[in-house]
Enzyme design. Sequence first.
Site: not given
Ligand code: PHB
Length: 395
Positions: A201, A385
């Site tokens: 991120y 998370y």
């Molecule tokens: C994903 O589409 O892999 C994805 C989308 C949003 C997130 C994490 C992963 O926060």
Amino acid sequence: MRTQVGIVGAGPAGLLLSHLLHLQGIESIVVESRSREYVEKRLRAGILEHGTVEVLREAGLADRLNREGLPHEGISLRFDEEDHRIPITELTGRMVTVYGQHEVVKDIIAVRLAADGQLEFEVTDTKLHDLTTDRPRITYTNAEGRAEEIECDVVAGCDGFHGVSRQSIPANHLNIYDHVYESAWLGILAQTPPSHEELIYTHHDRGFALHSMRSPERTRLYVEVDRTEKLENWSDRRIWDELHTRLALKEGFDLNEGPILDRGITQNRSFVAEPMRYGRLFLAGDSAHIVPPTGAKGLNLAVADVRILARALDAFFSLKKSELMDTYSQDCLKRVWRAEHFSWFMTSMLFSFRGADPFQKELQKAQLRYTATSEAAAKSLAENYAGMPFEWSDR
Ligand code: PHB
Ligand code: RFL
């Protein structure tokens, strides 16, 4: 037609509900406006919380998930061209699993059809009637163009944000909370191995970026774009250049490129409609609430709602007790609002929001540095998370 639970929508919420009810000996019919092929290919969420995986395992839906899901024990926060790992499992004892939402959908459809479950695809003109009586009805036109009616005891509105269920509730019975952000997500699926073993991120002056994945051969990547941005303004080259810039590291970062298999723009929105019940209509999943994808919570909230709804309906049908139906909305909303806050918090910390004032920018940096350097802050992020344990929200 007559059934106990009429379910509108064959997304994760509606499908999982029909399966959990089946395990409890409760009949249902699912009506879905799209084709089976469409819902099985629709590219969306990718991260399953610890508790979501447990629910799918307990329901006997995890054969392929156990084989193909990718367990992750941490994520990276990247800013100022440096990585700061949040060791989710070390901090919480829990983990997340990378497994595409459409794979979950495919797995449940296969199990439902094998058990002769009734799933009606490609229906049109779905309407809900008599919701405040004990015999609500769903009417629709089936794929062959024939008008149909289902009489039920309960209707589950699992038809997502744009469905008919929430819209069938008179406006004066709902409290609506709606927050729209200045930025959106431009997402791609690329035929190339992930460039890092975990999700990254990234906060960058040019905007947020996310490195995710779907399999050892496929990478899922996102860049923050303006809310009004159009997909046609983004050539493949522009997308990759932006990703290279935002994901750069001081020591260098090799981002694998590959053919782009899918692309789309998703708005950032926070939305809650409460209560999640009107008479015999129960809303579950995106039909009642939306979060920005930054916390990876949408699919997981849908699963958590349905878990509570299946229990409430079990008590209603097998014991004739309606107490859990009466507390359904408040039981779900505890987790919903926690996830609303977390998703807003992640978005506020990571997105750049073109035009954000210097004060806001410094606050973001302060929060990022705090999360990267304080175990207490990292643990709070990790706990949310990985997903708050059900014991927490069941309290
Ligand atoms: C994903 O589409 O892999 C994805 C989308 C949003 C997130 C994490 C992963 O926060
Ligand atoms: P869905 O999946 O929207 O399913 C609703 C279904 O109802 C059908 N429908 C109707 N059927 C009959 N009659 C009508 N009138 C109907 N109107 C609609 C629709 O065709 C559809 O099949 O809602 P559900 O089941 O509540 O599931 C919610 C999730 O899909 C959603 O929250 C997540 O995809 C959100 N999300 C993420 N969630 C996570 O938990 N982790 C993630 O990593 C994550 N990433 C994401 C995401 C969503 C994204 N987009 C595209 C919105 C990433 C993205 C890019």
